[in-house]
Design a protein around this motif. Structure first.
Motif, PDB file in Angstrom:
ATOM      1  N   GLN A   1     -25.723 -20.656 -38.786  1.00 45.62           N
ATOM      2  CA  GLN A   1     -26.944 -19.924 -38.487  1.00 45.62           C
ATOM      3  C   GLN A   1     -27.379 -20.156 -37.059  1.00 45.62           C
ATOM      4  O   GLN A   1     -27.106 -21.199 -36.467  1.00 45.62           O
ATOM      5  CB  GLN A   1     -28.069 -20.383 -39.418  1.00 45.62           C
ATOM      6  N   VAL A   2     -28.019 -19.164 -36.497  1.00 45.94           N
ATOM      7  CA  VAL A   2     -28.506 -19.206 -35.122  1.00 45.94           C
ATOM      8  C   VAL A   2     -29.988 -18.862 -35.130  1.00 45.94           C
ATOM      9  O   VAL A   2     -30.428 -17.956 -35.831  1.00 45.94           O
ATOM     10  CB  VAL A   2     -27.742 -18.205 -34.237  1.00 45.94           C
ATOM     11  N   GLN A   3     -30.750 -19.609 -34.375  1.00 41.77           N
ATOM     12  CA  GLN A   3     -32.166 -19.298 -34.178  1.00 41.77           C
ATOM     13  C   GLN A   3     -32.412 -19.069 -32.688  1.00 41.77           C
ATOM     14  O   GLN A   3     -31.888 -19.810 -31.853  1.00 41.77           O
ATOM     15  CB  GLN A   3     -33.063 -20.435 -34.673  1.00 41.77           C
ATOM     16  N   LEU A   4     -33.197 -18.061 -32.385  1.00 47.36           N
ATOM     17  CA  LEU A   4     -33.517 -17.720 -31.006  1.00 47.36           C
ATOM     18  C   LEU A   4     -35.033 -17.697 -30.839  1.00 47.36           C
ATOM     19  O   LEU A   4     -35.734 -17.077 -31.645  1.00 47.36           O
ATOM     20  CB  LEU A   4     -32.945 -16.345 -30.654  1.00 47.36           C
ATOM     21  N   VAL A   5     -35.518 -18.355 -29.800  1.00 47.56           N
ATOM     22  CA  VAL A   5     -36.956 -18.398 -29.541  1.00 47.56           C
ATOM     23  C   VAL A   5     -37.202 -18.017 -28.085  1.00 47.56           C
ATOM     24  O   VAL A   5     -36.770 -18.726 -27.176  1.00 47.56           O
ATOM     25  CB  VAL A   5     -37.552 -19.783 -29.827  1.00 47.56           C
ATOM     26  N   ALA A  23     -34.365 -19.825 -26.039  1.00 49.24           N
ATOM     27  CA  ALA A  23     -33.724 -21.055 -26.474  1.00 49.24           C
ATOM     28  C   ALA A  23     -32.957 -20.790 -27.762  1.00 49.24           C
ATOM     29  O   ALA A  23     -33.537 -20.319 -28.751  1.00 49.24           O
ATOM     30  CB  ALA A  23     -34.768 -22.140 -26.687  1.00 49.24           C
ATOM     31  N   ALA A  24     -31.671 -21.104 -27.740  1.00 48.19           N
ATOM     32  CA  ALA A  24     -30.812 -20.860 -28.892  1.00 48.19           C
ATOM     33  C   ALA A  24     -30.447 -22.179 -29.562  1.00 48.19           C
ATOM     34  O   ALA A  24     -30.088 -23.139 -28.891  1.00 48.19           O
ATOM     35  CB  ALA A  24     -29.553 -20.135 -28.455  1.00 48.19           C
ATOM     36  N   SER A  25     -30.544 -22.210 -30.880  1.00 43.46           N
ATOM     37  CA  SER A  25     -30.118 -23.380 -31.650  1.00 43.46           C
ATOM     38  C   SER A  25     -29.158 -22.931 -32.736  1.00 43.46           C
ATOM     39  O   SER A  25     -29.116 -21.751 -33.091  1.00 43.46           O
ATOM     40  CB  SER A  25     -31.322 -24.105 -32.247  1.00 43.46           C
ATOM     41  N   GLY A  26     -28.398 -23.886 -33.250  1.00 50.74           N
ATOM     42  CA  GLY A  26     -27.385 -23.552 -34.235  1.00 50.74           C
ATOM     43  C   GLY A  26     -26.003 -23.551 -33.589  1.00 50.74           C
ATOM     44  O   GLY A  26     -25.781 -24.174 -32.562  1.00 50.74           O
ATOM     45  N   THR A  27     -25.092 -22.823 -34.197  1.00 50.19           N
ATOM     46  CA  THR A  27     -23.711 -22.776 -33.710  1.00 50.19           C
ATOM     47  C   THR A  27     -23.591 -21.745 -32.601  1.00 50.19           C
ATOM     48  O   THR A  27     -23.637 -20.547 -32.849  1.00 50.19           O
ATOM     49  CB  THR A  27     -22.747 -22.451 -34.845  1.00 50.19           C
ATOM     50  N   LEU A  97     -28.167 -12.350 -29.721  1.00 45.82           N
ATOM     51  CA  LEU A  97     -26.881 -13.046 -29.638  1.00 45.82           C
ATOM     52  C   LEU A  97     -25.934 -12.434 -30.653  1.00 45.82           C
ATOM     53  O   LEU A  97     -26.311 -12.191 -31.806  1.00 45.82           O
ATOM     54  CB  LEU A  97     -27.061 -14.542 -29.897  1.00 45.82           C
ATOM     55  N   GLN A  98     -24.705 -12.197 -30.221  1.00 45.18           N
ATOM     56  CA  GLN A  98     -23.673 -11.646 -31.093  1.00 45.18           C
ATOM     57  C   GLN A  98     -22.701 -12.755 -31.473  1.00 45.18           C
ATOM     58  O   GLN A  98     -22.044 -13.343 -30.620  1.00 45.18           O
ATOM     59  CB  GLN A  98     -22.919 -10.533 -30.379  1.00 45.18           C
ATOM     60  N   SER A  99     -22.637 -13.029 -32.782  1.00 45.80           N
ATOM     61  CA  SER A  99     -21.720 -14.056 -33.273  1.00 45.80           C
ATOM     62  C   SER A  99     -21.344 -13.703 -34.685  1.00 45.80           C
ATOM     63  O   SER A  99     -21.861 -14.276 -35.645  1.00 45.80           O
ATOM     64  CB  SER A  99     -22.375 -15.439 -33.200  1.00 45.80           C
ATOM     65  N   GLY A 100     -20.467 -12.725 -34.825  1.00 45.74           N
ATOM     66  CA  GLY A 100     -20.109 -12.249 -36.159  1.00 45.74           C
ATOM     67  C   GLY A 100     -21.153 -11.304 -36.719  1.00 45.74           C
ATOM     68  O   GLY A 100     -20.851 -10.393 -37.485  1.00 45.74           O
ATOM     69  N   ARG A 101     -22.356 -11.510 -36.356  1.00 46.38           N
ATOM     70  CA  ARG A 101     -23.473 -10.627 -36.686  1.00 46.38           C
ATOM     71  C   ARG A 101     -24.461 -10.711 -35.534  1.00 46.38           C
ATOM     72  O   ARG A 101     -24.280 -11.506 -34.604  1.00 46.38           O
ATOM     73  CB  ARG A 101     -24.151 -11.041 -37.997  1.00 46.38           C
ATOM     74  N   SER A 102     -25.494  -9.913 -35.616  1.00 45.45           N
ATOM     75  CA  SER A 102     -26.471  -9.869 -34.539  1.00 45.45           C
ATOM     76  C   SER A 102     -27.677 -10.710 -34.909  1.00 45.45           C
ATOM     77  O   SER A 102     -28.263 -10.545 -35.977  1.00 45.45           O
ATOM     78  CB  SER A 102     -26.889  -8.413 -34.298  1.00 45.45           C
ATOM     79  N   TYR A 103     -28.049 -11.619 -34.008  1.00 42.03           N
ATOM     80  CA  TYR A 103     -29.238 -12.449 -34.202  1.00 42.03           C
ATOM     81  C   TYR A 103     -30.309 -12.033 -33.201  1.00 42.03           C
ATOM     82  O   TYR A 103     -29.996 -11.707 -32.047  1.00 42.03           O
ATOM     83  CB  TYR A 103     -28.899 -13.934 -33.992  1.00 42.03           C
ATOM     84  N   TRP A 104     -31.568 -12.095 -33.654  1.00 39.81           N
ATOM     85  CA  TRP A 104     -32.694 -11.692 -32.811  1.00 39.81           C
ATOM     86  C   TRP A 104     -33.768 -12.773 -32.797  1.00 39.81           C
ATOM     87  O   TRP A 104     -33.991 -13.460 -33.795  1.00 39.81           O
ATOM     88  CB  TRP A 104     -33.324 -10.410 -33.347  1.00 39.81           C
ATOM     89  N   GLY A 105     -34.451 -12.871 -31.669  1.00 37.86           N
ATOM     90  CA  GLY A 105     -35.639 -13.697 -31.591  1.00 37.86           C
ATOM     91  C   GLY A 105     -36.849 -12.904 -32.053  1.00 37.86           C
ATOM     92  O   GLY A 105     -36.737 -11.733 -32.446  1.00 37.86           O
ATOM     93  N   GLN A 106     -38.022 -13.541 -31.980  1.00 37.25           N
ATOM     94  CA  GLN A 106     -39.239 -12.904 -32.476  1.00 37.25           C
ATOM     95  C   GLN A 106     -39.879 -12.001 -31.430  1.00 37.25           C
ATOM     96  O   GLN A 106     -40.773 -11.210 -31.751  1.00 37.25           O
ATOM     97  CB  GLN A 106     -40.245 -13.969 -32.932  1.00 37.25           C
TER      98      GLN A 106
END
Length: 114
Positions: A1-5, A23-27, A97-106
């Motif tokens: 999991q990835v978290q973006l702030v 700021a990105a956390s996780g893998t 961030l793209q890592s197998g899927r798309s992650y978004w911050g708030q």
């Protein structure tokens, strides 16, 4: 999991500058594509700038020459330096961030107004 702030948004006058951070956390991997998007009221979310592996960058025509995307050496923080801001840059800015899927911050609000 990835978290973006995201952080760094605010209100500025036309011609001013802001620096956004994500700021990105996780893998996280250096090969991950990271980008900034924005969404103005009543408009679709649009790509502002992207940073690909080997530091290849892409900018929307509307921000070319005014915005600079960069990433910290540990790959965990993404930046967007925004100079010569215009009222049309007003929007909520999102980190992606793209890592197998798309992650978004708030999102972080940027308002450019005199």
């Amino acid at each position: 999991q990835v978290q973006l702030v995201e952080s760094g948004g605010g209100s500025v006058q036309p011609g001013g500058s802001l620096r956004l951070s994500c700021a990105a956390s996780g893998t996280i991997f250096s090969a991950n594509v990271m980008a900034w998007y924005r969404q103005a009221p009543g408009k679709q979310r649009e790509l502002v700038a992207a940073l690909r592996p080997n530091r290849v960058t892409h900018y929307a025509d509307s921000v070319q020459g005014r915005f600079t995307i960069s990433r910290a050496s540990n790959f965990r923080t993404l930046y967007l330096q925004m100079n010569n801001l215009k009222p049309e840059d007003t929007a909520v800015y999102y980190c992606n961030l793209q890592s197998g899927r798309s992650y978004w911050g708030q999102g972080t609000q940027v308002t450019v107004s005199s």
